[in-house]
Design an enzyme around this catalytic site. Structure first.
Site, short mmCIF file in Angstrom:
data_model
loop_
_atom_site.label_atom_id
_atom_site.label_comp_id
_atom_site.label_asym_id
_atom_site.label_seq_id
_atom_site.Cartn_x
_atom_site.Cartn_y
_atom_site.Cartn_z
N GLU A 24 16.87 34.51 60.94
CA GLU A 24 16.88 34.89 59.52
C GLU A 24 15.82 34.08 58.78
OE1 GLU A 24 20.68 35.17 57.22
OE2 GLU A 24 19.78 33.55 56.06
N THR A 71 16.63 37.59 53.81
CA THR A 71 17.66 37.53 52.77
C THR A 71 17.15 38.11 51.46
OG1 THR A 71 17.07 35.31 52.05
CG2 THR A 71 18.68 35.46 53.84
N ALA A 74 19.85 36.38 45.03
CA ALA A 74 21.11 36.85 44.45
C ALA A 74 20.92 37.72 43.21
CB ALA A 74 22.00 35.66 44.13
N ASP A 134 26.68 35.45 45.59
CA ASP A 134 27.54 34.43 44.99
C ASP A 134 27.65 34.65 43.49
OD1 ASP A 134 28.42 32.82 47.13
OD2 ASP A 134 26.38 32.02 47.34
N TYR A 190 33.37 34.91 57.60
CA TYR A 190 33.49 33.47 57.34
C TYR A 190 34.52 32.84 58.27
CZ TYR A 190 31.04 35.22 53.30
OH TYR A 190 30.11 35.84 52.51
N HIS A 231 36.25 32.53 53.38
CA HIS A 231 35.35 32.51 52.23
C HIS A 231 35.94 31.55 51.19
CE1 HIS A 231 33.56 33.98 48.44
NE2 HIS A 231 32.49 34.16 49.21
N LYS A 250 35.64 45.85 55.10
CA LYS A 250 34.19 46.02 55.32
C LYS A 250 33.93 46.95 56.51
CE LYS A 250 32.87 41.49 53.62
NZ LYS A 250 31.85 40.46 53.54
N GLN A 275 28.95 33.15 58.44
CA GLN A 275 28.48 31.96 57.73
C GLN A 275 28.20 30.90 58.80
OE1 GLN A 275 26.99 30.36 55.58
NE2 GLN A 275 28.34 30.75 53.82
P1 FAD Z 1 32.87 40.10 49.51
O1 FAD Z 1 33.10 40.80 50.80
O2 FAD Z 1 32.89 40.90 48.28
O3 FAD Z 1 33.93 38.91 49.44
C1 FAD Z 1 33.91 37.96 48.37
C2 FAD Z 1 35.33 37.42 48.14
O4 FAD Z 1 36.16 38.45 47.63
C3 FAD Z 1 36.01 36.93 49.43
O5 FAD Z 1 36.83 35.83 49.08
C4 FAD Z 1 36.85 38.12 49.85
O6 FAD Z 1 37.94 37.75 50.68
C5 FAD Z 1 37.28 38.68 48.49
N1 FAD Z 1 37.52 40.14 48.50
C6 FAD Z 1 36.68 41.08 48.94
N2 FAD Z 1 37.21 42.33 48.73
C7 FAD Z 1 38.39 42.13 48.11
C8 FAD Z 1 39.40 42.99 47.59
N3 FAD Z 1 39.28 44.33 47.66
N4 FAD Z 1 40.48 42.43 47.01
C9 FAD Z 1 40.60 41.08 46.92
N5 FAD Z 1 39.67 40.22 47.38
C10 FAD Z 1 38.59 40.73 47.96
N6 FAD Z 1 23.81 35.70 49.44
C11 FAD Z 1 22.68 36.14 48.82
O7 FAD Z 1 22.58 36.03 47.59
N7 FAD Z 1 21.66 36.72 49.52
C12 FAD Z 1 21.72 36.88 50.86
O8 FAD Z 1 20.77 37.42 51.45
C13 FAD Z 1 22.85 36.40 51.56
N8 FAD Z 1 22.97 36.52 52.91
C14 FAD Z 1 24.11 36.10 53.55
C15 FAD Z 1 24.22 36.27 54.94
C16 FAD Z 1 25.37 35.86 55.61
C17 FAD Z 1 25.47 36.05 57.11
C18 FAD Z 1 26.44 35.27 54.89
C19 FAD Z 1 27.69 34.81 55.62
C20 FAD Z 1 26.35 35.11 53.51
C21 FAD Z 1 25.19 35.52 52.82
N9 FAD Z 1 25.06 35.38 51.44
C22 FAD Z 1 23.92 35.81 50.79
C23 FAD Z 1 26.12 34.72 50.66
C24 FAD Z 1 27.17 35.76 50.14
O9 FAD Z 1 26.57 36.56 49.15
C25 FAD Z 1 28.34 34.94 49.56
O10 FAD Z 1 29.05 34.32 50.59
C26 FAD Z 1 29.27 35.70 48.62
O11 FAD Z 1 30.06 34.73 47.92
C27 FAD Z 1 30.24 36.66 49.30
O12 FAD Z 1 29.60 37.75 49.79
P2 FAD Z 1 30.41 38.89 50.63
O13 FAD Z 1 29.47 39.95 50.92
O14 FAD Z 1 31.14 38.27 51.77
O15 FAD Z 1 31.47 39.31 49.50
#
Ligand code: FAD
Length: 292
Positions: A17, A48, A51, A109, A144, A148, A164, A175
């Protein structure tokens, strides 16, 4: 080619990455780093996405250059929390025109000042928009091993992973983690929940003290005592810390493959020398396992 096909076609993979720069004047440096990493012939790369979306052009630019120049398959990331449906559609059009077939779909985030747009709540909302834009677009999702940071429990987090996969994620990418046993328990939990898509193990080579502090503040990842001892002992010497970080990441990766993990994704932090050292350490193992 879709990333899922690369994962299915090979017994083991190693991918990297990279990230886009924050400003236009830093594009040549980021591009040179991405191209040097592509020249190592990883199985694929990911780029990446800032945000806020303000650097989305840089993601497309770097990802396209790598794909065109080196023929390495690239998966651009896309986030949604601080974006609008219109901006997402615009970026999807750019991704499609550039020939990307797989997108890592993320929420992003929550910004430090709490501001966010209201078009998207979760990564699954973005996945739905991508599928309605082009149903042939393949998706990856984040996961995660230590939960998370916003999740009330690992069980609740795993329910989200199921959402998902139901929304179209063909594979997951973790992560970073520094303790492989946490990853193995997480895989067991996913399998127990009936989630059996490929999971890319995310490995972050920590090659200076600053990266460790910054990365941990963002992710809440547990650091084993032996890692802390290493940073204490070598952290003030850039060269010693770099070699220690490469050695620790190499050892983690060797242990993962030895325990049947098939796909490792290294957060290369735009450092071609680190990516090269890891790639050279691991290449004989990849060649051997892929020849069996
Ligand atoms: P989500 O899947 O939306 O989850 C976020 C939170 O909401 C979690 O606690 C989840 O359990 C909860 N949740 C989800 N759906 C529901 C629901 N329906 N009801 C209740 N709770 C729910 N960030 C960047 O800005 N740019 C990047 O390119 C980037 N690349 C990444 C690559 C990897 C491999 C990883 C692991 C993370 C990356 N991130 C990146 C960080 C990521 O954006 C953050 O970790 C963010 O806080 C969560 O993203 P997510 O897609 O997992 O969110």
């Amino acid at each position: 080619m879709k990333i899922i096909d690369i994962l299915k076609n090979k017994r083991v993979t190693l991918s990297f990455e990279v990230f886009p720069p924050k400003t236009a004047d830093a594009v040549p440096t980021a591009l040179a780093a991405a191209e040097a990493i592509a020249a190592l012939h990883p199985d694929f790369m990911s780029v990446t996405y800032g945000a806020g979306g303000g650097t989305s052009d840089f993601t497309v630019h770097i990802a396209s250059a790598v794909k065109k120049t080196y023929g390495v398959e690239v998966m651009p990331h896309l986030t949604c929390l601080s974006s609008t449906k219109e901006k997402v559609t615009e970026t999807l059009q750019d991704y499609k025109e550039a020939g990307f077939e797989t997108i890592m779909a993320l929420r992003g985030d929550v910004p430090a000042d709490g501001t966010r747009k209201n078009d998207f709540e979760h990564a699954t909302d973005l996945m739905k928009q991508i599928k309605s834009f082009d149903s042939s677009m393949a998706l990856g999702g984040a996961c995660y091993p230590e939960g998370h940071p916003e999740s009330p429990s690992l069980a609740a987090d795993i329910e989200n992973i199921r959402r998902k996969v139901d929304a179209g994620a063909q594979f997951l990418s973790t992560q970073m983690f520094f303790d492989n046993s946490l990853f193995y328990s997480y895989l067991n939990r996913l399998h127990a929940a009936g989630i059996d898509v490929p999971v890319l193990a995310g490995i972050m080579p920590i090659t200076n003290k600053r990266i460790l502090t910054r990365s941990l503040a963002m992710s809440g990842t547990a650091v084993p005592a032996r890692y802390i001892a290493m940073v204490d002992a070598y952290g003030d010497s850039p060269e010693a810390m770099k070699q220690a970080g490469i050695a620790y990441a190499t050892e983690q990766i060797l242990d993962l493959y030895a325990n049947g993990v098939r796909n490792v994704h290294v957060f290369a932090m735009n450092k071609p020398d680190v990516a090269k050292a890891i790639s050279e350490n691991i290449r004989p193992v990849l060649d051997y396992l892929n020849s069996k």
